[in-house]
Design a protein around this motif. Structure first.
Motif, PDB file in Angstrom:
ATOM      1  N   LEU A 168      17.062  85.946  45.989  1.00 47.92           N
ATOM      2  CA  LEU A 168      16.493  84.755  46.604  1.00 47.92           C
ATOM      3  C   LEU A 168      15.096  85.074  47.112  1.00 47.92           C
ATOM      4  CD1 LEU A 168      17.445  81.837  47.279  1.00 47.92           C
ATOM      5  CD2 LEU A 168      18.089  82.681  49.529  1.00 47.92           C
ATOM      6  N   ASP A 169      14.083  84.466  46.496  1.00 47.68           N
ATOM      7  CA  ASP A 169      12.687  84.677  46.888  1.00 47.68           C
ATOM      8  C   ASP A 169      12.341  86.168  46.974  1.00 47.68           C
ATOM      9  OD1 ASP A 169      12.231  81.934  47.045  1.00 47.68           O
ATOM     10  OD2 ASP A 169      12.875  81.841  49.126  1.00 47.68           O
ATOM     11  N   GLY A 170      12.788  86.929  46.002  1.00 50.33           N
ATOM     12  CA  GLY A 170      12.468  88.349  45.951  1.00 50.33           C
ATOM     13  C   GLY A 170      13.401  89.237  46.746  1.00 50.33           C
ATOM     14  N   HIS A 171      14.375  88.645  47.423  1.00 46.89           N
ATOM     15  CA  HIS A 171      15.309  89.420  48.243  1.00 46.89           C
ATOM     16  C   HIS A 171      16.662  89.541  47.531  1.00 46.89           C
ATOM     17  CE1 HIS A 171      12.577  89.180  51.686  1.00 46.89           C
ATOM     18  NE2 HIS A 171      12.463  87.889  51.448  1.00 46.89           N
ATOM     19  N   GLU A 172      17.173  90.756  47.458  1.00 47.79           N
ATOM     20  CA  GLU A 172      18.531  90.960  46.965  1.00 47.79           C
ATOM     21  C   GLU A 172      19.495  90.621  48.105  1.00 47.79           C
ATOM     22  OE1 GLU A 172      19.278  91.676  43.920  1.00 47.79           O
ATOM     23  OE2 GLU A 172      17.237  92.090  43.207  1.00 47.79           O
ATOM     24  N   VAL A 173      20.414  89.714  47.848  1.00 48.91           N
ATOM     25  CA  VAL A 173      21.292  89.246  48.917  1.00 48.91           C
ATOM     26  C   VAL A 173      22.744  89.256  48.465  1.00 48.91           C
ATOM     27  CG1 VAL A 173      19.513  87.787  49.978  1.00 48.91           C
ATOM     28  CG2 VAL A 173      21.004  86.823  48.223  1.00 48.91           C
ATOM     29  N   ASP A 174      23.620  89.340  49.447  1.00 47.57           N
ATOM     30  CA  ASP A 174      25.045  89.128  49.227  1.00 47.57           C
ATOM     31  C   ASP A 174      25.400  87.752  49.767  1.00 47.57           C
ATOM     32  OD1 ASP A 174      26.389  91.690  48.209  1.00 47.57           O
ATOM     33  OD2 ASP A 174      25.101  92.433  49.832  1.00 47.57           O
ATOM     34  N   MET A 203      19.376  86.665  57.537  1.00 51.39           N
ATOM     35  CA  MET A 203      19.866  85.444  56.925  1.00 51.39           C
ATOM     36  C   MET A 203      18.726  84.768  56.147  1.00 51.39           C
ATOM     37  SD  MET A 203      21.430  82.173  59.044  1.00 51.39           S
ATOM     38  CE  MET A 203      22.539  83.209  60.000  1.00 51.39           C
ATOM     39  N   TYR A 204      18.972  84.475  54.866  1.00 52.75           N
ATOM     40  CA  TYR A 204      17.943  83.823  54.049  1.00 52.75           C
ATOM     41  C   TYR A 204      18.313  82.408  53.619  1.00 52.75           C
ATOM     42  CZ  TYR A 204      15.566  88.292  53.819  1.00 52.75           C
ATOM     43  OH  TYR A 204      14.913  89.452  54.167  1.00 52.75           O
ATOM     44  N   ARG A 205      19.592  82.124  53.559  1.00 57.54           N
ATOM     45  CA  ARG A 205      20.024  80.768  53.219  1.00 57.54           C
ATOM     46  C   ARG A 205      21.408  80.539  53.792  1.00 57.54           C
ATOM     47  NH1 ARG A 205      19.706  78.948  47.072  1.00 57.54           N
ATOM     48  NH2 ARG A 205      17.567  78.455  47.744  1.00 57.54           N
ATOM     49  N   PHE A 221      15.438  79.894  54.930  1.00 49.19           N
ATOM     50  CA  PHE A 221      14.601  80.529  55.946  1.00 49.19           C
ATOM     51  C   PHE A 221      13.362  81.161  55.319  1.00 49.19           C
ATOM     52  CE2 PHE A 221      18.758  80.237  57.825  1.00 49.19           C
ATOM     53  CZ  PHE A 221      18.505  79.942  59.159  1.00 49.19           C
ATOM     54  N   ASP A 222      12.318  81.299  56.164  1.00 53.76           N
ATOM     55  CA  ASP A 222      11.057  81.927  55.762  1.00 53.76           C
ATOM     56  C   ASP A 222      10.400  81.187  54.601  1.00 53.76           C
ATOM     57  OD1 ASP A 222      11.602  83.786  57.713  1.00 53.76           O
ATOM     58  OD2 ASP A 222      12.381  85.284  56.315  1.00 53.76           O
ATOM     59  N   THR A 223      10.536  79.871  54.583  1.00 53.40           N
ATOM     60  CA  THR A 223       9.945  79.055  53.525  1.00 53.40           C
ATOM     61  C   THR A 223       8.456  78.825  53.760  1.00 53.40           C
ATOM     62  OG1 THR A 223      10.786  77.149  54.771  1.00 53.40           O
ATOM     63  CG2 THR A 223      12.064  77.879  52.857  1.00 53.40           C
ATOM     64  N   GLN A 224       7.982  79.114  54.947  1.00 54.43           N
ATOM     65  CA  GLN A 224       6.574  79.034  55.316  1.00 54.43           C
ATOM     66  C   GLN A 224       6.387  79.892  56.557  1.00 54.43           C
ATOM     67  OE1 GLN A 224       8.480  76.043  55.409  1.00 54.43           O
ATOM     68  NE2 GLN A 224       8.948  76.306  57.573  1.00 54.43           N
ATOM     69  N   LYS A 225       5.197  79.937  57.099  1.00 55.30           N
ATOM     70  CA  LYS A 225       4.935  80.745  58.282  1.00 55.30           C
ATOM     71  C   LYS A 225       5.575  80.111  59.508  1.00 55.30           C
ATOM     72  CE  LYS A 225       1.175  82.746  61.037  1.00 55.30           C
ATOM     73  NZ  LYS A 225      -0.289  82.867  61.207  1.00 55.30           N
TER      74      LYS A 225
END
Length: 239
Positions: A168-174, A203-205, A221-225
């Motif tokens: 997700l957006d460059g992050h490997e997630v579980d 947490m990314y989503r 999360f972290d979709t913008q500044k």
């Protein structure tokens, strides 16, 4: 259950039904490392102070998208709200707490909410606990921060599970599902909240089904500044 990450589900049980979306793989029991990461994921948001978010709220007449920030220590969110596939009557600025929603209607809202909320033009109302997909989504988003880690040992016992892997957006997630919870109708449902979590517990989503919508709410999360949340002039949100 209220002491663990299931508190997200328990605190907003009135909003939820079972998210029946199929997992990419699994599910299976959490490993010790996965349980620890799930246990700290809400605490990570609190540690950060706040996170930039995009909240996509489905609706039969078209969805709503909120783009902004949540202050997890002050327990307040602020951003721009826009209709998607619907008219622009809901467009404008929005700020919310666990009890209050304040809106500032705008015909052509900016891409990003101004760092300082406008001095006037705000309308405030109580946050609805039932029947509103928007308010359910706002309340759930606020619950994704906590001032202490959850109990990692209780998570697997209460039905939390690993559901798959993703990028997700460059992050490997579980992908992990939260503990089982009882729906408003009283039936047991597993995995009403699904988390996309990085290797350090970030947490990314989050995807969660709400009773007032046919599709799940998705919070990214972290979709913008991140922009610090300032209070709406003349409104003191209650926690």
């Amino acid at each position: 259950m209220a002491a663990v990450i299931g508190g997200v589900a328990v605190a907003v049980t009135a909003f939820l039904f079972v998210d029946s979306g199929s997992a990419p793989a699994g599910p299976r029991a959490l490993s010790s490392d996965e349980a620890n990461r799930l246990a700290v994921t809400r605490f990570r948001n609190y540690q950060a102070g706040g996170r930039a978010v995009t909240i996509n709220v489905p609706g039969t007449a078209g969805g709503l998208t909120i783009t902004g920030s949540i202050d997890y220590r002050g327990e307040v969110g602020y951003g721009v709200v826009r209709g998607t596939g619907r008219d622009t009557s809901s467009d404008g600025l929005i700020e919310w707490s666990a009890t209050t929603v304040s809106v500032h209607p705008m015909t052509n809202p900016p891409e990003k909410a101004p760092a300082r909320p406008p001095e006037s033009g705000w309308y405030s109302r109580p946050l609805q606990k039932y029947g509103s997909s928007l308010d359910s989504s706002l309340a759930i988003a606020l619950k994704l921060g906590n001032d202490r880690p959850d109990n990692a040992e209780l998570l697997p016992q209460n039905g939390a599970a690993w559901a798959g892997e993703d990028r997700l957006d460059g992050h490997e997630v579980d992908i992990m599902t939260g503990p089982s919870a009882r729906t408003k109708s009283g039936t047991a449902g597993a995995g009403v909240v699904r988390y996309w979590i990085g290797s350090d517990g970030t947490m990314y989503r989050v995807r969660v089904a709400v009773a007032s919508a046919s599709e799940p709410v998705v919070i990214d999360f972290d979709t913008q500044k991140y922009v610090p949340v300032r209070p709406v002039p003349g409104v003191t949100p209650e926690r």
